[in-house]
Scaffold this motif. Structure first.
Motif, PDB file in Angstrom:
ATOM      1  N   PHE A 121      80.858  18.914 -16.813  1.00  0.00           N
ATOM      2  CA  PHE A 121      81.771  19.265 -15.727  1.00  0.00           C
ATOM      3  C   PHE A 121      81.854  18.150 -14.685  1.00  0.00           C
ATOM      4  O   PHE A 121      82.949  17.822 -14.201  1.00  0.00           O
ATOM      5  N   ILE A 122      80.723  17.566 -14.333  1.00  0.00           N
ATOM      6  CA  ILE A 122      80.733  16.495 -13.336  1.00  0.00           C
ATOM      7  C   ILE A 122      81.540  15.298 -13.828  1.00  0.00           C
ATOM      8  O   ILE A 122      82.360  14.734 -13.092  1.00  0.00           O
ATOM      9  N   GLU A 123      81.353  14.914 -15.091  1.00  0.00           N
ATOM     10  CA  GLU A 123      82.084  13.775 -15.632  1.00  0.00           C
ATOM     11  C   GLU A 123      83.572  14.089 -15.773  1.00  0.00           C
ATOM     12  O   GLU A 123      84.432  13.245 -15.476  1.00  0.00           O
ATOM     13  N   ALA A 124      83.892  15.308 -16.215  1.00  0.00           N
ATOM     14  CA  ALA A 124      85.296  15.692 -16.364  1.00  0.00           C
ATOM     15  C   ALA A 124      85.994  15.729 -15.005  1.00  0.00           C
ATOM     16  O   ALA A 124      87.121  15.236 -14.854  1.00  0.00           O
ATOM     17  N   ARG A 125      85.331  16.294 -13.999  1.00  0.00           N
ATOM     18  CA  ARG A 125      85.934  16.367 -12.666  1.00  0.00           C
ATOM     19  C   ARG A 125      86.094  14.975 -12.075  1.00  0.00           C
ATOM     20  O   ARG A 125      87.106  14.673 -11.439  1.00  0.00           O
ATOM     21  N   SER A 126      85.099  14.106 -12.293  1.00  0.00           N
ATOM     22  CA  SER A 126      85.205  12.735 -11.799  1.00  0.00           C
ATOM     23  C   SER A 126      86.410  12.041 -12.420  1.00  0.00           C
ATOM     24  O   SER A 126      87.174  11.361 -11.727  1.00  0.00           O
ATOM     25  N   CYS A 127      86.568  12.209 -13.719  1.00  0.00           N
ATOM     26  CA  CYS A 127      87.700  11.600 -14.419  1.00  0.00           C
ATOM     27  C   CYS A 127      89.024  12.104 -13.860  1.00  0.00           C
ATOM     28  O   CYS A 127      89.937  11.325 -13.575  1.00  0.00           O
ATOM     29  N   GLU A 128      89.131  13.418 -13.672  1.00  0.00           N
ATOM     30  CA  GLU A 128      90.361  14.011 -13.146  1.00  0.00           C
ATOM     31  C   GLU A 128      90.654  13.487 -11.745  1.00  0.00           C
ATOM     32  O   GLU A 128      91.811  13.184 -11.409  1.00  0.00           O
ATOM     33  N   ARG A 129      89.622  13.332 -10.928  1.00  0.00           N
ATOM     34  CA  ARG A 129      89.834  12.868  -9.554  1.00  0.00           C
ATOM     35  C   ARG A 129      90.186  11.390  -9.500  1.00  0.00           C
ATOM     36  O   ARG A 129      91.020  10.977  -8.690  1.00  0.00           O
ATOM     37  N   PHE A 130      89.585  10.576 -10.353  1.00  0.00           N
ATOM     38  CA  PHE A 130      89.981   9.165 -10.409  1.00  0.00           C
ATOM     39  C   PHE A 130      91.469   9.057 -10.723  1.00  0.00           C
ATOM     40  O   PHE A 130      92.194   8.268 -10.114  1.00  0.00           O
ATOM     41  N   ALA A 131      91.913   9.847 -11.695  1.00  0.00           N
ATOM     42  CA  ALA A 131      93.324   9.801 -12.087  1.00  0.00           C
ATOM     43  C   ALA A 131      94.238  10.293 -10.977  1.00  0.00           C
ATOM     44  O   ALA A 131      95.341   9.762 -10.777  1.00  0.00           O
ATOM     45  N   ARG A 132      93.788  11.300 -10.225  1.00  0.00           N
ATOM     46  CA  ARG A 132      94.612  11.863  -9.156  1.00  0.00           C
ATOM     47  C   ARG A 132      94.782  10.900  -7.986  1.00  0.00           C
ATOM     48  O   ARG A 132      95.874  10.783  -7.410  1.00  0.00           O
ATOM     49  N   ILE A 133      93.684  10.228  -7.598  1.00  0.00           N
ATOM     50  CA  ILE A 133      93.761   9.424  -6.373  1.00  0.00           C
ATOM     51  C   ILE A 133      94.194   7.985  -6.616  1.00  0.00           C
ATOM     52  O   ILE A 133      94.671   7.326  -5.683  1.00  0.00           O
ATOM     53  N   ALA A 134      94.037   7.493  -7.834  1.00  0.00           N
ATOM     54  CA  ALA A 134      94.341   6.082  -8.098  1.00  0.00           C
ATOM     55  C   ALA A 134      95.726   5.666  -7.612  1.00  0.00           C
ATOM     56  O   ALA A 134      95.860   4.633  -6.930  1.00  0.00           O
ATOM     57  N   PRO A 135      96.796   6.419  -7.910  1.00  0.00           N
ATOM     58  CA  PRO A 135      98.136   5.992  -7.469  1.00  0.00           C
ATOM     59  C   PRO A 135      98.324   5.993  -5.952  1.00  0.00           C
ATOM     60  O   PRO A 135      99.284   5.399  -5.453  1.00  0.00           O
ATOM     61  N   GLU A 136      97.420   6.653  -5.216  1.00  0.00           N
ATOM     62  CA  GLU A 136      97.547   6.751  -3.764  1.00  0.00           C
ATOM     63  C   GLU A 136      96.830   5.616  -3.032  1.00  0.00           C
ATOM     64  O   GLU A 136      96.924   5.527  -1.800  1.00  0.00           O
ATOM     65  N   LEU A 137      96.108   4.763  -3.767  1.00  0.00           N
ATOM     66  CA  LEU A 137      95.257   3.750  -3.151  1.00  0.00           C
ATOM     67  C   LEU A 137      95.828   2.349  -3.349  1.00  0.00           C
ATOM     68  O   LEU A 137      96.793   2.153  -4.092  1.00  0.00           O
ATOM     69  N   ASP A 138      95.222   1.373  -2.700  1.00  0.00           N
ATOM     70  CA  ASP A 138      95.664  -0.014  -2.863  1.00  0.00           C
ATOM     71  C   ASP A 138      95.416  -0.479  -4.303  1.00  0.00           C
ATOM     72  O   ASP A 138      94.702   0.174  -5.061  1.00  0.00           O
ATOM     73  N   SER A 139      96.001  -1.606  -4.661  1.00  0.00           N
ATOM     74  CA  SER A 139      95.986  -2.045  -6.059  1.00  0.00           C
ATOM     75  C   SER A 139      94.580  -2.271  -6.594  1.00  0.00           C
ATOM     76  O   SER A 139      94.298  -1.955  -7.755  1.00  0.00           O
ATOM     77  N   GLU A 140      93.672  -2.798  -5.760  1.00  0.00           N
ATOM     78  CA  GLU A 140      92.306  -3.037  -6.236  1.00  0.00           C
ATOM     79  C   GLU A 140      91.614  -1.729  -6.604  1.00  0.00           C
ATOM     80  O   GLU A 140      91.044  -1.601  -7.700  1.00  0.00           O
ATOM     81  N   LEU A 141      91.667  -0.753  -5.688  1.00  0.00           N
ATOM     82  CA  LEU A 141      91.020   0.525  -5.961  1.00  0.00           C
ATOM     83  C   LEU A 141      91.741   1.287  -7.067  1.00  0.00           C
ATOM     84  O   LEU A 141      91.104   1.943  -7.898  1.00  0.00           O
ATOM     85  N   CYS A 142      93.058   1.210  -7.078  1.00  0.00           N
ATOM     86  CA  CYS A 142      93.837   1.876  -8.125  1.00  0.00           C
ATOM     87  C   CYS A 142      93.414   1.367  -9.504  1.00  0.00           C
ATOM     88  O   CYS A 142      93.097   2.154 -10.402  1.00  0.00           O
ATOM     89  N   ASN A 143      93.394   0.060  -9.668  1.00  0.00           N
ATOM     90  CA  ASN A 143      93.022  -0.515 -10.960  1.00  0.00           C
ATOM     91  C   ASN A 143      91.577  -0.207 -11.322  1.00  0.00           C
ATOM     92  O   ASN A 143      91.254   0.045 -12.491  1.00  0.00           O
ATOM     93  N   PHE A 144      90.699  -0.221 -10.327  1.00  0.00           N
ATOM     94  CA  PHE A 144      89.292   0.079 -10.586  1.00  0.00           C
ATOM     95  C   PHE A 144      89.124   1.516 -11.069  1.00  0.00           C
ATOM     96  O   PHE A 144      88.457   1.773 -12.078  1.00  0.00           O
ATOM     97  N   TYR A 145      89.736   2.457 -10.363  1.00  0.00           N
ATOM     98  CA  TYR A 145      89.575   3.851 -10.754  1.00  0.00           C
ATOM     99  C   TYR A 145      90.220   4.149 -12.105  1.00  0.00           C
ATOM    100  O   TYR A 145      89.678   4.912 -12.901  1.00  0.00           O
ATOM    101  N   LEU A 146      91.349   3.525 -12.374  1.00  0.00           N
ATOM    102  CA  LEU A 146      91.962   3.713 -13.688  1.00  0.00           C
ATOM    103  C   LEU A 146      91.083   3.138 -14.790  1.00  0.00           C
ATOM    104  O   LEU A 146      91.035   3.672 -15.906  1.00  0.00           O
TER     105      LEU A 146
END
Length: 203
Positions: A121-146
């Motif tokens: 659950f922790i890994e699945a939720r982390s994955c879902e949250r990375f995908a959710r917030i990546a487009p809202e962040l600057d390019s460095e953080l977006c690319n890192f989270y993706l």
């Protein structure tokens, strides 16, 4: 190319609320600090599991590789923090993991199965949250989270596969259902402070 998250979104009981995404964008320093904490805790958790089930070499190898990968992610997060002059300071933990752990059963195998389900659950939720917030962040953080999506999705699958080897499918599904209900409550109900796995923090 981003991995297909259909399986993870089906496994999770709900999507991250829009309010949490807004909280993350407004609190990027806290986001990075707590993300670093989460990666370090994930590595520690994997190492601790090697002590709980040390008779299975496949299990030991999987947890060892997972711990190394989580520490690599930790190094990547603190490198971004250093570049942005963000001080790594103490943060109180969110209620998320502790509340999930409150449902763990007694008994060696039962406890291990529950710990593996929580890990999934922790890994699945982390994955879902990375995908959710990546487009809202600057390019460095977006690319890192993706870039983290593939490994987080694989960790989720690893935890579930290991749990499946230790118990029957009906019992596994029963335990997953129990944790799903609690996980949804943690994700959807308001929290007092923003954290990577917190619920939404209302103004």
């Amino acid at each position: 190319m981003s991995p297909d998250l259909t399986e993870i979104l089906t496994f999770l009981p709900c999507c991250t609320p829009k309010t949490w995404v807004k909280n993350a964008v407004e609190n990027q320093e806290l986001l990075l600090i707590d993300h670093a904490n989460c990666e370090k805790k994930a590595a520690m958790n994997a190492i601790q599991l090697t002590f709980r089930h040390n008779s299975d070499f496949g299990f030991l190898n999987k947890m060892s590789r997972l711990a190394r990968e989580e520490m690599r992610h930790f190094e990547q997060v603190i490198a971004i923090m250093e570049k942005r002059n963000i001080k790594y300071r103490h943060l109180s933990a969110s209620r998320y993991a502790s509340n999930l752990h409150s449902m763990i059963r007694d008994g060696h195998i039962e406890r291990l199965v529950d710990l593996l389900i929580i890990g999934a659950f922790i890994e699945a939720r982390s994955c879902e949250r990375f995908a959710r917030i990546a487009p809202e962040l600057d390019s460095e953080l977006c690319n890192f989270y993706l870039s983290l999506l593939k490994s987080e999705a694989r960790h989720y699958q690893d935890y579930l596969r290991l749990a499946r080897r230790l118990t029957c499918e009906s019992m596994l599904n029963e335990r997953i259902t129990i944790f799903r209900h609690l996980e949804q409550e943690m994700i959807e109900t308001p929290d007092n402070a923003f954290r990577f796995h917190s619920g939404p923090v209302l103004a």
